[in-house]
Design an enzyme around this catalytic site. Structure first.
Site, mmCIF file in Angstrom:
data_model
loop_
_atom_site.group_PDB
_atom_site.id
_atom_site.type_symbol
_atom_site.label_atom_id
_atom_site.label_comp_id
_atom_site.label_asym_id
_atom_site.label_seq_id
_atom_site.Cartn_x
_atom_site.Cartn_y
_atom_site.Cartn_z
ATOM 1 N N TRP A 172 39.332 40.078 38.422
ATOM 2 C CA TRP A 172 38.343 40.794 39.238
ATOM 3 C C TRP A 172 38.925 42.003 39.962
ATOM 4 C CZ3 TRP A 172 40.735 40.516 43.841
ATOM 5 C CH2 TRP A 172 41.497 39.378 44.100
ATOM 6 N N ASN A 173 40.230 42.140 40.028
ATOM 7 C CA ASN A 173 40.768 43.155 40.947
ATOM 8 C C ASN A 173 40.629 44.593 40.446
ATOM 9 O OD1 ASN A 173 42.724 42.662 39.047
ATOM 10 N ND2 ASN A 173 44.433 42.777 40.468
ATOM 11 N N LYS A 196 35.583 38.206 28.061
ATOM 12 C CA LYS A 196 35.251 37.178 29.070
ATOM 13 C C LYS A 196 35.595 37.811 30.416
ATOM 14 C CE LYS A 196 36.542 34.308 31.541
ATOM 15 N NZ LYS A 196 36.158 34.509 32.955
ATOM 16 N N ALA A 198 35.509 38.430 34.663
ATOM 17 C CA ALA A 198 35.690 37.559 35.834
ATOM 18 C C ALA A 198 34.333 37.361 36.507
ATOM 19 C CB ALA A 198 36.680 38.193 36.801
ATOM 20 N N LYS A 199 34.055 36.153 36.971
ATOM 21 C CA LYS A 199 32.717 35.871 37.514
ATOM 22 C C LYS A 199 32.442 36.651 38.805
ATOM 23 C CE LYS A 199 33.878 31.596 40.061
ATOM 24 N NZ LYS A 199 35.341 31.761 40.027
ATOM 25 N N GLY A 250 45.776 38.104 34.443
ATOM 26 C CA GLY A 250 45.422 37.201 35.526
ATOM 27 C C GLY A 250 46.662 36.487 36.037
ATOM 28 N N SER A 251 46.449 35.314 36.593
ATOM 29 C CA SER A 251 47.556 34.609 37.233
ATOM 30 C C SER A 251 48.494 33.980 36.199
ATOM 31 C CB SER A 251 47.007 33.532 38.161
ATOM 32 O OG SER A 251 46.202 32.650 37.417
ATOM 33 N N GLU A 272 49.365 39.734 30.733
ATOM 34 C CA GLU A 272 49.689 40.575 31.897
ATOM 35 C C GLU A 272 49.477 39.673 33.110
ATOM 36 O OE1 GLU A 272 50.871 43.550 31.788
ATOM 37 O OE2 GLU A 272 50.369 44.254 29.784
ATOM 38 N N LEU A 273 50.569 39.219 33.715
ATOM 39 C CA LEU A 273 50.453 38.138 34.705
ATOM 40 C C LEU A 273 50.843 38.604 36.111
ATOM 41 C CD1 LEU A 273 51.880 35.388 32.307
ATOM 42 C CD2 LEU A 273 49.498 36.081 32.646
ATOM 43 N N ARG A 300 46.466 49.606 48.770
ATOM 44 C CA ARG A 300 45.453 49.965 47.772
ATOM 45 C C ARG A 300 44.745 48.691 47.326
ATOM 46 N NH1 ARG A 300 46.217 51.304 41.611
ATOM 47 N NH2 ARG A 300 47.949 49.897 41.896
ATOM 48 N N CYS A 306 48.471 43.458 41.132
ATOM 49 C CA CYS A 306 49.646 42.777 40.589
ATOM 50 C C CYS A 306 50.916 43.608 40.799
ATOM 51 C CB CYS A 306 49.448 42.517 39.108
ATOM 52 S SG CYS A 306 48.980 43.996 38.214
ATOM 53 N N GLU A 403 53.477 35.560 45.213
ATOM 54 C CA GLU A 403 52.717 36.802 45.168
ATOM 55 C C GLU A 403 51.691 36.757 46.294
ATOM 56 O OE1 GLU A 403 50.081 37.127 41.784
ATOM 57 O OE2 GLU A 403 50.404 39.280 41.731
HETATM 58 P P1 NAD Z 1 42.945 34.141 37.518
HETATM 59 O O1 NAD Z 1 44.053 33.792 36.618
HETATM 60 O O2 NAD Z 1 42.393 33.093 38.394
HETATM 61 O O3 NAD Z 1 41.698 34.681 36.685
HETATM 62 C C1 NAD Z 1 41.810 35.714 35.735
HETATM 63 C C2 NAD Z 1 40.758 35.502 34.669
HETATM 64 O O4 NAD Z 1 41.015 34.282 34.007
HETATM 65 C C3 NAD Z 1 39.323 35.414 35.199
HETATM 66 O O5 NAD Z 1 38.462 36.004 34.260
HETATM 67 C C4 NAD Z 1 39.096 33.915 35.238
HETATM 68 O O6 NAD Z 1 37.730 33.572 35.135
HETATM 69 C C5 NAD Z 1 39.850 33.476 34.009
HETATM 70 N N1 NAD Z 1 40.263 32.069 33.989
HETATM 71 C C6 NAD Z 1 40.525 31.251 35.022
HETATM 72 N N2 NAD Z 1 40.885 30.019 34.557
HETATM 73 C C7 NAD Z 1 40.862 30.096 33.213
HETATM 74 C C8 NAD Z 1 41.152 29.182 32.155
HETATM 75 N N3 NAD Z 1 41.531 27.927 32.394
HETATM 76 N N4 NAD Z 1 41.034 29.613 30.892
HETATM 77 C C9 NAD Z 1 40.667 30.889 30.632
HETATM 78 N N5 NAD Z 1 40.369 31.789 31.565
HETATM 79 C C10 NAD Z 1 40.479 31.404 32.844
HETATM 80 O O7 NAD Z 1 43.445 35.393 38.321
HETATM 81 P P2 NAD Z 1 42.674 36.240 39.403
HETATM 82 O O8 NAD Z 1 42.678 35.524 40.689
HETATM 83 O O9 NAD Z 1 41.328 36.653 38.892
HETATM 84 O O10 NAD Z 1 43.579 37.552 39.438
HETATM 85 C C11 NAD Z 1 44.718 37.598 40.186
HETATM 86 C C12 NAD Z 1 45.964 37.442 39.340
HETATM 87 O O11 NAD Z 1 45.946 38.348 38.244
HETATM 88 C C13 NAD Z 1 47.209 37.782 40.135
HETATM 89 O O12 NAD Z 1 48.236 36.870 39.875
HETATM 90 C C14 NAD Z 1 47.579 39.165 39.613
HETATM 91 O O13 NAD Z 1 48.906 39.506 39.779
HETATM 92 C C15 NAD Z 1 47.186 39.057 38.189
HETATM 93 N N6 NAD Z 1 47.009 40.398 37.630
HETATM 94 C C16 NAD Z 1 47.945 40.862 36.764
HETATM 95 C C17 NAD Z 1 47.832 42.133 36.240
HETATM 96 C C18 NAD Z 1 48.853 42.663 35.271
HETATM 97 O O14 NAD Z 1 48.562 43.647 34.582
HETATM 98 N N7 NAD Z 1 50.034 42.089 35.145
HETATM 99 C C19 NAD Z 1 46.751 42.956 36.590
HETATM 100 C C20 NAD Z 1 45.814 42.455 37.483
HETATM 101 C C21 NAD Z 1 45.950 41.159 37.992
#
Ligand code: NAD
Length: 506
Positions: A172-173, A196, A198-199, A250-251, A272-273, A300, A306, A403
């Site tokens: 979502w960010n 898919k 983010a909600k 995501g995470s 990309e985590l 920002r 991330c 983080e």
């Molecule tokens: P998140 O991992 O909770 O969610 C990311 C996405 O994954 C969302 O669309 C979510 O609905 C989906 N998701 C959640 N559980 C899932 C599952 N079991 N199976 C499949 N999809 C699932 O992360 P967040 O809170 O939305 O974002 C924050 C994280 O993302 C932080 O750790 C941040 O550092 C990371 N991030 C990394 C980058 C990068 O380029 N390295 C960029 C932006 C954000």
């Protein structure tokens, strides 16, 4: 043999699409599968984090919808991969033009659902369009290689073919940037996609997909599934052998789960985590520049990035001067509704995440950190939190490799460059690092010793389509942007061509 593309659809938001009006902008609310907008049986609410008010109800998809999207993508694969490069590039050019014509719509929708200040939404949109353009330009310039076999007798020809249907999961960010750079690379390479979103921020993705539909992307090539139940939806797709690629941002925890799910079917992955960015200010740094860049890098997107400066590591000789200026600049930041003029920092994405930030402040205080500014949530509607700076005297175990993902800066002191490097590397993450020094040679030497995928020298932001964005260690696998990123969606293919070296030459 190549496939010919039909002309673009001229109808915007056709009658089949259910529409939400968000900040005066029309956004489709359904799932997009096989070239049409569909309505699911249930819906979910999207909230404005600046007010907590509902701004739209969207279709809530499930595993069956995801499989229907994969059916459509698998069906489209054989046609999409054979579209001639020029035709595909023309389609991208059309889509890029349409995206640009909708810049204001995208910025409004992004600010409405994510809360980020309008200026940040505009900048994110501009960068996203640049990424899309970057991949557009690559489509017609993908080449293979030709070489004689080691002992003659045949030729080694290498070409590339698309990996296959790709699942793109975004956070979502950065609602626009994440999908534009993933979909740009995947589609340019010839892979149909299932997005898919983010909600918390599905509206920007919906607008993006609708724009591609309008540009004329063929049915089944782009599919979109919103869901509040990501686990079962992605598990169903990952268990289907027709899915050949997953690209996730995501995470790290969710990334690890997806890697496990990818293992049985040997699905190609890009991850990309999370990050734990060290922001190093050496004794010879331009302190004013470092303080200004630290504010940008840290606050920002309300710190929800991330690549944000996660640990600000400052040499003893300049820590007093740096901290004073950094705190001064932080106090000047205006927190508020992203649509209001002069606002620098918007709300935290959700009530839950805001509560996590409040908890983080308690953890830091309990660990003996010294609060220099901020530290509180705003009363009233919306999920606002003050830009906050802590001076951390110890290196508490509970904060190592954590983080923050919050508008909270932590400043640490080091006595030498060697200590700064060792502390910077003492994390499981390896995404972005920053170093501030006036000595170029020192900048290079320090950068080479930082175990990170990216290093910013005398700058706190470094996103660019020409750069390979990504991390090492627990921060991920693969890169987005740069010359090679499209290869994350391509497989090399080797053809051995027999050549009778002497035959027919006499
Ligand atoms: P998140 O991992 O909770 O969610 C990311 C996405 O994954 C969302 O669309 C979510 O609905 C989906 N998701 C959640 N559980 C899932 C599952 N079991 N199976 C499949 N999809 C699932 O992360 P967040 O809170 O939305 O974002 C924050 C994280 O993302 C932080 O750790 C941040 O550092 C990371 N991030 C990394 C980058 C990068 O380029 N390295 C960029 C932006 C954000």
């Amino acid at each position: 043999m190549t496939t010919t593309l039909a002309g673009p659809s001229t109808t915007s938001l056709g009658p089949e699409a259910d529409i939400a009006v968000v900040h005066g902008r029309r956004v489709p609310t359904g799932l997009f599968i096989g070239g049409e907008w569909r309505t699911a049986e249930t819906t979910f609410a999207v909230l404005d984090p600046a007010t907590g008010d509902e701004i739209a109800q969207l279709s809530d998809g499930g595993p069956a919808d995801a499989i229907a999207a994969l059916d459509a993508a698998a069906d489209a694969q054989s046609r999409w991969r054979h579209v001639a490069p020029r035709d595909r590039a023309d389609l991208f050019t059309r889509a890029h033009g349409l995206l640009l014509s909708r810049a204001a719509e995208f910025a409004d929708v992004m600010t409405a659902e994510s809360g980020k200040p309008l200026a940040e939404s505009r900048a994110e949109f501009a960068l996203s369009a640049e990424f899309f353009l970057w991949y557009t330009e690559q489509i017609a310039h993908l080449h293979g290689t030709w070489a004689p076999a080691s002992h003659g007798g045949y030729r080694v020809i290498t070409t590339h073919q698309p990996v296959g249907p790709a699942l793109l999961i975004t956070p979502w960010n950065f609602p626009m940037l994440m999908i534009a750079r993933k979909a740009g690379a995947a589609l340019a390479a010839g892979c149909p996609v299932i997005v898919k979103s983010a909600k918390e921020t599905p509206l920007t993705c919906a607008l993006f997909v609708e724009t591609l539909r309008e540009a004329g992307f063929p049915s089944g090539v782009v599919n979109l599934v919103h869901t509040t139940d990501s686990g079962p939806v992605s598990a169903a797709l990952m268990a289907d052998e027709r899915l050949r690629k997953v690209s996730f941002t995501g995470s790290t925890g969710v990334g690890a789960t997806l890697l496990e799910q990818a293992a049985p079917g040997i699905i190609n992955t890009s991850m990309e985590l999370g990050g734990d960015g060290p922001f190093i200010v050496l004794d010879d740094a331009d302190v004013e520049l470092a303080a200004q860049q630290a504010v940008v890098s840290k606050f920002r997107n309300a710190g929800q990035a991330c690549v944000a400066a996660n640990r600000i590591i400052v040499h003893t000789d300049v820590i007093g001067q740096f901290t004073e200026r950094f705190v001064e600049l932080t106090k000047e930041l205006v927190v508020g509704n992203g649509f209001h003029a002069g606002v620098d920092v918007g709300p935290i994405i959700s009530e839950r995440q805001r509560d996590t930030v409040v908890g983080l402040v308690e953890t830091l205080r309990a660990a003996g950190a010294e609060l220099l500014v901020g530290g509180s949530a705003h009363d009233g509607a919306g999920y606002f939190f003050e830009p906050t700076v802590f001076r951390v005297h110890d290196r508490p175990q509970e904060l190592c490799s954590r983080e923050l993902f919050a508008p909270i800066a932590t400043v640490y002191e080091v006595a030498s460059t060697a200590e700064a490097i060792a502390f910077a590397n003492d994390t499981k993450y390896g995404l972005a690092a920053y170093v501030f020094t006036k000595d170029l040679s020192r900048a290079v030497a320090v950068s080479e010793r930082l175990d990170f995928g990216m290093v910013g020298v005398n700058r706190g932001i470094m996103a660019d389509p020409a750069a390979a964005f990504g991390g090492v260690k627990a921060s991920g696998l693969g890169r987005e942007g740069g010359h090679d990123a499209i290869h994350d969606y391509l497989e090399p293919k080797y053809l051995a061509l027999t050549v009778n070296e002497e035959e027919g030459l006499s």
